[in-house]
Design an enzyme around this catalytic site. Structure first.
Site, PDB file in Angstrom:
ATOM      1  CG  ASP A  35      -2.298  -0.396   0.959  1.00  0.00           C
ATOM      2  OD1 ASP A  35      -2.556  -0.797  -0.187  1.00  0.00           O
ATOM      3  OD2 ASP A  35      -3.141  -0.310   1.872  1.00  0.00           O
ATOM      4  CE  LYS A  56      -8.046   4.751  -2.865  1.00  0.00           C
ATOM      5  NZ  LYS A  56      -7.802   3.820  -1.752  1.00  0.00           N
ATOM      6  CG  MET A 168      -8.002   9.102   6.235  1.00  0.00           C
ATOM      7  SD  MET A 168      -9.042   7.816   5.576  1.00  0.00           S
ATOM      8  CE  MET A 168      -9.243   6.763   7.000  1.00  0.00           C
TER       9      MET A 168
HETATM   10  N1  SAH Z   1      -4.141   1.569   8.775  1.00  0.00           N
HETATM   11  C1  SAH Z   1      -3.512   2.874   8.998  1.00  0.00           C
HETATM   12  C2  SAH Z   1      -4.454   4.022   8.708  1.00  0.00           C
HETATM   13  C3  SAH Z   1      -4.816   4.130   7.242  1.00  0.00           C
HETATM   14  S1  SAH Z   1      -5.924   5.442   6.927  1.00  0.00           S
HETATM   15  C4  SAH Z   1      -2.996   2.919  10.431  1.00  0.00           C
HETATM   16  O1  SAH Z   1      -3.352   2.059  11.234  1.00  0.00           O
HETATM   17  O2  SAH Z   1      -2.221   3.830  10.744  1.00  0.00           O
HETATM   18  C5  SAH Z   1      -4.808   6.698   6.377  1.00  0.00           C
HETATM   19  C6  SAH Z   1      -4.658   7.769   7.437  1.00  0.00           C
HETATM   20  O3  SAH Z   1      -3.809   7.299   8.474  1.00  0.00           O
HETATM   21  C7  SAH Z   1      -3.998   9.049   6.960  1.00  0.00           C
HETATM   22  O4  SAH Z   1      -4.926   9.914   6.349  1.00  0.00           O
HETATM   23  C8  SAH Z   1      -3.491   9.617   8.261  1.00  0.00           C
HETATM   24  O5  SAH Z   1      -4.535  10.214   8.997  1.00  0.00           O
HETATM   25  C9  SAH Z   1      -3.074   8.356   8.996  1.00  0.00           C
HETATM   26  N2  SAH Z   1      -1.644   8.054   8.828  1.00  0.00           N
HETATM   27  C10 SAH Z   1      -1.118   6.976   8.245  1.00  0.00           C
HETATM   28  N3  SAH Z   1       0.228   6.990   8.339  1.00  0.00           N
HETATM   29  C11 SAH Z   1       0.534   8.125   8.991  1.00  0.00           C
HETATM   30  C12 SAH Z   1       1.749   8.727   9.427  1.00  0.00           C
HETATM   31  N4  SAH Z   1       2.939   8.154   9.205  1.00  0.00           N
HETATM   32  N5  SAH Z   1       1.683   9.896  10.094  1.00  0.00           N
HETATM   33  C13 SAH Z   1       0.507  10.478  10.370  1.00  0.00           C
HETATM   34  N6  SAH Z   1      -0.667   9.966   9.988  1.00  0.00           N
HETATM   35  C14 SAH Z   1      -0.652   8.810   9.315  1.00  0.00           C
END
Ligand code: SAH
Length: 247
Positions: A35, A56, A168
């Site tokens: 991903d 994406k 998000m």
């Molecule tokens: N499964 C992922 C979340 C996916 S949804 C998890 O558990 O972290 C995608 C959202 O996750 C992004 O829009 C952001 O809000 C957050 N996100 C993912 N990686 C991030 C990072 N390194 N730093 C800050 N926010 C992050």
């Protein structure tokens, strides 16, 4: 035929936050579907696997979910050991559950492997303790972006007495702010906005509920970012790189 798909959390970015189980799954993988929020550095654990980006961002603009499903099924039915690698935890806004259900319906077993979700890592790396005793009686993970575009009941969330961690949320911050203020959360409630949590390029912007929009804009906050809202978001300020301080 040994049809099994591993749905694995790659953690928030720092490769050292991978679990040992994730490393083992990667080591055994023939094929890895990766991903966009996964740090490619974790791929050092699967030197021989075929790597297919399905995110994406990054390479392809958008890989339809149906295509990803078919890809998983095809490799699983060939008896390949397939790892579907997702950012953070596969089941925290990661569709891990959906994919596991879909695979089960098609006769393929799925094994879910936890990862450290971005909200937890981001908070910790900023010195924030999400359920600090006496300050927050819990933590609520929410997304500001729903599939059907329905609005969340932010007013109700304002009443929970828990720390809110919003995923998000960068482009929906106006809704988050308005809803929480309407719900009665004080304007002075601390907010930490954490971009690229756990990566070397991590940045954090500290603000308060009534100023978060302006501060985020001036800071140039960009996705991926999590928002931590609640009294605990004032913790760890000595490590902050915030607009408020430089102003
Ligand atoms: N499964 C992922 C979340 C996916 S949804 C998890 O558990 O972290 C995608 C959202 O996750 C992004 O829009 C952001 O809000 C957050 N996100 C993912 N990686 C991030 C990072 N390194 N730093 C800050 N926010 C992050």
């Amino acid at each position: 035929m040994n049809a099994k798909v591993w749905l694995v959390g790659a953690g928030p970015g720092d490769p050292e936050l991978l679990t040992l189980k994730a490393v083992r799954a990667l080591n055994n993988a023939d094929v890895v579907l990766i991903d966009d929020l996964v740090n490619p550095a974790v791929l050092e654990h699967c030197p021989v696997a075929r790597i297919i980006p399905v995110g994406k961002r990054g390479g392809c603009r958008s890989t339809p979910q149906a295509f990803i499903h078919r890809l998983m099924l095809r490799y699983a039915r060939q008896g390949k050991t397939l790892v579907r690698l997702k950012g953070g935890d596969p089941c925290i806004f990661g569709r891990g559950g959906e994919e596991a259900e879909w695979l089960a319906r098609h006769g393929v077993e799925a094994e879910l492997v936890n990862g450290i979700t971005a909200g937890l890592a981001g908070a910790t790396r900023c010195g924030i303790s999400l359920t600090h005793r006496g300050v927050a009686r819990g933590v609520t993970l929410v997304t500001a972006h729903t599939q059907d575009d329905s609005s969340l009941n932010w007013q109700a969330l304002a009443q929970t007495g828990t720390t809110l961690v919003v995923y998000m949320g960068v482009t929906r911050m106006d809704q988050v702010q308005a809803g929480l203020l309407q719900g009665g959360l004080p304007a002075s409630t601390p907010v930490a906005m954490i971009e690229n949590a756990s990566l070397p390029e991590q940045r954090e912007c500290r603000s308060r509920l009534d100023a978060m929009l302006l501060d985020a804009a001036a800071f140039g906050l960009r996705s991926p970012a999590v928002l931590v809202i609640g009294e605990v978001a004032a913790q760890g300020m000595d490590t902050m790189v915030s607009l408020a301080r430089s102003a």
